[in-house]
Design a protein around this motif. Structure first.
Motif, PDB file in Angstrom:
ATOM      1  N   SER A  32      -7.254   5.327   2.245  1.00  0.00           N
ATOM      2  CA  SER A  32      -5.924   4.906   1.842  1.00  0.00           C
ATOM      3  C   SER A  32      -5.700   3.421   2.115  1.00  0.00           C
ATOM      4  O   SER A  32      -6.069   2.915   3.171  1.00  0.00           O
ATOM      5  CB  SER A  32      -4.906   5.741   2.613  1.00  0.00           C
ATOM      6  OG  SER A  32      -3.644   5.642   2.026  1.00  0.00           O
ATOM      7  N   TYR A  68      -4.426  10.137 -13.055  1.00  0.00           N
ATOM      8  CA  TYR A  68      -4.202  10.824 -11.779  1.00  0.00           C
ATOM      9  C   TYR A  68      -2.700  10.899 -11.495  1.00  0.00           C
ATOM     10  O   TYR A  68      -2.172  11.945 -11.220  1.00  0.00           O
ATOM     11  CB  TYR A  68      -4.937  10.134 -10.634  1.00  0.00           C
ATOM     12  CG  TYR A  68      -6.443  10.181 -10.768  1.00  0.00           C
ATOM     13  CD1 TYR A  68      -7.104  11.364 -11.062  1.00  0.00           C
ATOM     14  CD2 TYR A  68      -7.199   9.037 -10.599  1.00  0.00           C
ATOM     15  CE1 TYR A  68      -8.487  11.407 -11.188  1.00  0.00           C
ATOM     16  CE2 TYR A  68      -8.591   9.074 -10.718  1.00  0.00           C
ATOM     17  CZ  TYR A  68      -9.216  10.260 -11.013  1.00  0.00           C
ATOM     18  OH  TYR A  68     -10.584  10.292 -11.132  1.00  0.00           O
ATOM     19  N   HIS A  69      -2.045   9.754 -11.506  1.00  0.00           N
ATOM     20  CA  HIS A  69      -0.578   9.663 -11.496  1.00  0.00           C
ATOM     21  C   HIS A  69      -0.208   8.211 -11.791  1.00  0.00           C
ATOM     22  O   HIS A  69      -1.063   7.315 -11.746  1.00  0.00           O
ATOM     23  CB  HIS A  69       0.050  10.201 -10.199  1.00  0.00           C
ATOM     24  CG  HIS A  69      -0.231   9.451  -8.954  1.00  0.00           C
ATOM     25  ND1 HIS A  69       0.359   8.236  -8.650  1.00  0.00           N
ATOM     26  CD2 HIS A  69      -1.031   9.734  -7.902  1.00  0.00           C
ATOM     27  CE1 HIS A  69      -0.061   7.808  -7.475  1.00  0.00           C
ATOM     28  NE2 HIS A  69      -0.918   8.695  -7.000  1.00  0.00           N
ATOM     29  N   TYR A 105      -1.331   5.425  -9.223  1.00  0.00           N
ATOM     30  CA  TYR A 105      -2.648   5.512  -8.599  1.00  0.00           C
ATOM     31  C   TYR A 105      -3.429   4.242  -8.932  1.00  0.00           C
ATOM     32  O   TYR A 105      -3.840   4.017 -10.065  1.00  0.00           O
ATOM     33  CB  TYR A 105      -3.401   6.736  -9.113  1.00  0.00           C
ATOM     34  CG  TYR A 105      -4.703   7.021  -8.404  1.00  0.00           C
ATOM     35  CD1 TYR A 105      -4.803   8.084  -7.520  1.00  0.00           C
ATOM     36  CD2 TYR A 105      -5.844   6.259  -8.633  1.00  0.00           C
ATOM     37  CE1 TYR A 105      -5.991   8.372  -6.879  1.00  0.00           C
ATOM     38  CE2 TYR A 105      -7.032   6.540  -7.991  1.00  0.00           C
ATOM     39  CZ  TYR A 105      -7.098   7.595  -7.118  1.00  0.00           C
ATOM     40  OH  TYR A 105      -8.282   7.881  -6.475  1.00  0.00           O
ATOM     41  N   VAL A 144      -7.725   3.544  -2.291  1.00  0.00           N
ATOM     42  CA  VAL A 144      -6.629   3.805  -3.214  1.00  0.00           C
ATOM     43  C   VAL A 144      -5.270   3.540  -2.581  1.00  0.00           C
ATOM     44  O   VAL A 144      -5.071   3.806  -1.393  1.00  0.00           O
ATOM     45  CB  VAL A 144      -6.701   5.261  -3.749  1.00  0.00           C
ATOM     46  CG1 VAL A 144      -6.592   6.268  -2.629  1.00  0.00           C
ATOM     47  CG2 VAL A 144      -5.655   5.514  -4.818  1.00  0.00           C
ATOM     48  N   HIS A 181      -1.346   4.607  -3.425  1.00  0.00           N
ATOM     49  CA  HIS A 181      -0.557   5.547  -4.229  1.00  0.00           C
ATOM     50  C   HIS A 181       0.860   5.061  -4.493  1.00  0.00           C
ATOM     51  O   HIS A 181       1.601   5.687  -5.241  1.00  0.00           O
ATOM     52  CB  HIS A 181      -0.488   6.916  -3.540  1.00  0.00           C
ATOM     53  CG  HIS A 181      -1.803   7.603  -3.462  1.00  0.00           C
ATOM     54  ND1 HIS A 181      -2.368   8.264  -4.523  1.00  0.00           N
ATOM     55  CD2 HIS A 181      -2.686   7.735  -2.443  1.00  0.00           C
ATOM     56  CE1 HIS A 181      -3.526   8.780  -4.178  1.00  0.00           C
ATOM     57  NE2 HIS A 181      -3.747   8.470  -2.908  1.00  0.00           N
TER      58      HIS A 181
END
Length: 134
Positions: A74, A105-106, A109, A125, A127
Motif C-alpha cells: 500500500s 479494478y476501481h 486504483y 498501489v 486506492h
C-alpha cells in the motif's frame, strides 16, 4: 488479516539492497535484519504486524518465484507509487506494468507492477483519489 508475508530470495545481500530502499520509500520500518540467518523484516511505523519478510527458503531448496503469486504493498499517494516503481527499477527490478490508473479494478486504483531481482512479482498501489491521498 495478515500476520506476515514471506518472500523467498536467492541472494540475501542483493535482495536486501533491493527491499531496504523500497520499504523506506513506502514509510515502512525495518524491524530486524539478520544476514547470518539470512532474513529481514519490515512493518508499519509503530506497529508490530503485519510483517513483510525476506530470506532464503526455509527448506534449503533453491528459490523459485511462484506463478500467479503477487504481494501488493500500500502507498499513501500516487507520487509514492511512482517513486517506489522507479526505485525498484534502479535497484535491479523489472517493470511488469508502469504506474497508472487501473479503472477496471476501481476508479481510484493507481498501481505499478514490477519483479524483484529474483522474479517475485510485487505491486505498489494507492486506492485513494488524488485529493484524498496524503
Amino acid at each position: 488479516m495478515f500476520s506476515h508475508v514471506f518472500i523467498s530470495v536467492s541472494q540475501f545481500d542483493r535482495a536486501l539492497a533491493f527491499y531496504s530502499p523500497l520499504m523506506a520509500t513506502l514509510g515502512l520500518e525495518q524491524r530486524f535484519c539478520q544476514p547470518d540467518t539470512p532474513w529481514a523484516g519490515w512493518h508499519s511505523p509503530g506497529g508490530q504486524r503485519p510483517l513483510l519478510l525476506i530470506g532464503h527458503p526455509y527448506n534449503g531448496q533453491p528459490h523459485q518465484p511462484g506463478n500467479g503469486q503477487m504481494v501488493a504493498l500500500s502507498a499513501s499517494s500516487r507520487a509514492q507509487v511512482d517513486a517506489a516503481h522507479q526505485l525498484a527499477l534502479v535497484h535491479g527490478g523489472q517493470c511488469d506494468g508502469a504506474p497508472g490508473l487501473r479503472a477496471h479494478y476501481h476508479a481510484d486504483y493507481y498501481g505499478a507492477y514490477f519483479r524483484d531481482p529474483d522474479g517475485n512479482k510485487l505491486c505498489v498501489v494507492c486506492h485513494a483519489p488524488p485529493e484524498a491521498a496524503r
